[in-house]
Design an enzyme around this catalytic site. Structure first.
Site, PDB file in Angstrom:
ATOM      1  CG  LEU A   1       8.848 -17.364  -3.745  1.00 39.10           C
ATOM      2  CD1 LEU A   1       8.778 -17.325  -2.225  1.00 39.10           C
ATOM      3  CD2 LEU A   1       9.231 -15.989  -4.287  1.00 39.10           C
TER       4      LEU A   1
ATOM      5  CG  ASP B   1      -2.082   0.931   1.113  1.00 37.37           C
ATOM      6  OD1 ASP B   1      -2.352   1.412  -0.011  1.00 37.37           O
ATOM      7  OD2 ASP B   1      -2.725   1.206   2.141  1.00 37.37           O
TER       8      ASP B   1
ATOM      9  CG  HIS C   1      -0.217   2.492  -9.352  1.00 37.89           C
ATOM     10  ND1 HIS C   1      -0.429   2.091  -8.054  1.00 37.89           N
ATOM     11  CD2 HIS C   1      -1.278   3.288  -9.674  1.00 37.89           C
ATOM     12  CE1 HIS C   1      -1.570   2.619  -7.611  1.00 37.89           C
ATOM     13  NE2 HIS C   1      -2.095   3.348  -8.579  1.00 37.89           N
TER      14      HIS C   1
HETATM   15  C1  IPE Z   1      -5.452  -2.734  -0.271  1.00 35.37           C
HETATM   16  O1  IPE Z   1      -5.106  -1.405  -0.408  1.00 35.37           O
HETATM   17  C2  IPE Z   1      -5.455  -3.417  -1.616  1.00 35.37           C
HETATM   18  C3  IPE Z   1      -4.145  -3.638  -2.228  1.00 35.37           C
HETATM   19  C4  IPE Z   1      -2.988  -3.376  -1.687  1.00 35.37           C
HETATM   20  C5  IPE Z   1      -4.179  -4.243  -3.542  1.00 35.37           C
HETATM   21  P1  IPE Z   1      -6.205  -0.256  -0.592  1.00 35.37           P
HETATM   22  O2  IPE Z   1      -5.455   1.022  -0.749  1.00 35.37           O
HETATM   23  O3  IPE Z   1      -7.162  -0.603  -1.669  1.00 35.37           O
HETATM   24  O4  IPE Z   1      -6.983  -0.302   0.807  1.00 35.37           O
HETATM   25  P2  IPE Z   1      -7.842   0.786   1.556  1.00 35.37           P
HETATM   26  O5  IPE Z   1      -8.850   1.312   0.581  1.00 35.37           O
HETATM   27  O6  IPE Z   1      -6.913   1.876   2.001  1.00 35.37           O
HETATM   28  O7  IPE Z   1      -8.441   0.083   2.721  1.00 35.37           O
HETATM   29  C1  IPE Z   2      -1.376   0.298  -3.472  1.00 33.37           C
HETATM   30  O1  IPE Z   2      -1.222   1.674  -3.463  1.00 33.37           O
HETATM   31  C2  IPE Z   2      -1.704  -0.243  -4.851  1.00 33.37           C
HETATM   32  C3  IPE Z   2      -3.066  -0.794  -4.971  1.00 33.37           C
HETATM   33  C4  IPE Z   2      -4.030  -0.711  -4.081  1.00 33.37           C
HETATM   34  C5  IPE Z   2      -3.375  -1.483  -6.208  1.00 33.37           C
HETATM   35  P1  IPE Z   2      -2.451   2.663  -3.455  1.00 33.37           P
HETATM   36  O2  IPE Z   2      -2.843   2.957  -4.861  1.00 33.37           O
HETATM   37  O3  IPE Z   2      -3.541   2.182  -2.595  1.00 33.37           O
HETATM   38  O4  IPE Z   2      -1.787   3.968  -2.825  1.00 33.37           O
HETATM   39  P2  IPE Z   2      -2.410   4.953  -1.745  1.00 33.37           P
HETATM   40  O5  IPE Z   2      -2.920   4.121  -0.624  1.00 33.37           O
HETATM   41  O6  IPE Z   2      -3.512   5.687  -2.441  1.00 33.37           O
HETATM   42  O7  IPE Z   2      -1.283   5.822  -1.352  1.00 33.37           O
HETATM   43 MG    MG Z   3      -4.035   2.398  -0.645  1.00 30.61          MG
END
Ligand code: IPE
Ligand code: IPE
Ligand code: MG
Length: 247
Positions: free
Chosen positions: A129, A18, A35
């Site tokens: 793995l 995240d 990303h």
């Molecule tokens: C969880 O992260 C999903 C992934 C890492 C793929 P999100 O960014 O979607 O989660 P929330 O919305 O903060 O709970």
């Molecule tokens: C994790 O990073 C990637 C996915 C959920 C696919 P985020 O896109 O959730 O990044 P933040 O949480 O908005 O910073």
């Molecule tokens: Mg996120």
């Protein structure tokens, strides 16, 4: 590569990757840049897990709730997954990595599902793995699908309702055959599961790190593993460690 000095290596590490968006925001960049940088961190995490001797690495790549993001961002994320499989599958295969995909498959459209199936098929006999990619994954959806499969068998007279056990539920989840995660890491400072491995996490240890996913490197991975190694897992019983001297 030197193997770090870690007392207990978990068999299965799962990561909620995240903070890509915030990593980019902080630098005045578009979220999509976060990303793409995140994919680099994925490659390093896979390499590190393999080097250290972790057997299963599960990565939360795209949740069943992530479809609610703007269409352009969803399309960027799907594009990155596509590129990751197309470009890196051969290398992962060479490195003896076995790929498993968890998440809902039936409703996926376009070329993503065939690509994921190809990745599983190509690497199915590898013995290194196991990289578990959670794509279109939501734990409640996974449990509901498992319940549906079990009830179909009950209806067909193959299972007695009274025979439904925790092991049987395990065997009908997408993660069938994969041991429960020992350690769940979440980056970006958020401390929640966001519908990830709810059933499987029953006795997992959690390590929440403030760093954004694109900054997650070998050193941070090792830091999380050291925190894990310092934990006393009791599984409802008593500590197997020597009792601390009190007083
Ligand atoms: C969880 O992260 C999903 C992934 C890492 C793929 P999100 O960014 O979607 O989660 P929330 O919305 O903060 O709970
Ligand atoms: C994790 O990073 C990637 C996915 C959920 C696919 P985020 O896109 O959730 O990044 P933040 O949480 O908005 O910073
Ligand atoms: Mg996120």
């Amino acid at each position: 590569m030197l193997t770090p000095d870690i007392a207990i290596i978990p068999e299965h590490v799962a990561i909620i990757m995240d903070g890509n968006g915030r990593w980019a925001n902080k630098r005045g960049l578009a979220r999509t840049m976060g990303h793409s940088k995140g994919v680099e961190a994925v490659k390093e995490a896979v390499r590190t897990a393999g080097d250290i001797g972790i057997k299963y690495l599960t990565l939360f790549a795209f949740s069943s709730e992530n479809w609610s993001r703007p269409e352009a961002e969803v399309s960027d994320l799907l594009g990155l997954l596509r590129r990751f499989i197309r470009r890196d599958l051969a290398e992962l295969h060479r490195e003896n990595v076995r790929i498993r995909v968890i998440g809902e498959r039936e409703k996926l459209r376009g070329d993503i599902l065939p690509l994921l199936l190809e990745a599983e098929e190509t690497t199915r006999n590898n013995t290194g793995l196991t990289l578990v990619i959670a794509f279109n994954y939501g734990s409640r959806d996974e449990i509901a699908r498992a319940v549906s499969r079990i009830t179909q068998k009950v209806k067909a007279g193959l299972i007695e309702p009274g025979a439904i056990s925790s092991e049987m539920i395990d065997a009908h989840l997408d993660t069938a055959g994969i041991p429960d995660p020992d350690l769940i890491i979440r980056t970006s400072g958020e401390e929640r599961l966001s519908n990830f491995l709810l059933w499987q996490a029953a006795y997992a240890e959690f390590v929440f790190m403030p760093d954004y996913w694109p900054d997650f490197d070998r050193a941070l991975f090792i830091e999380a593993l050291k925190i894990y190694a310092s934990r006393d897992r009791r599984f409802g019983g008593l500590s197997a460690r020597p009792a601390a001297v009190v007083g």
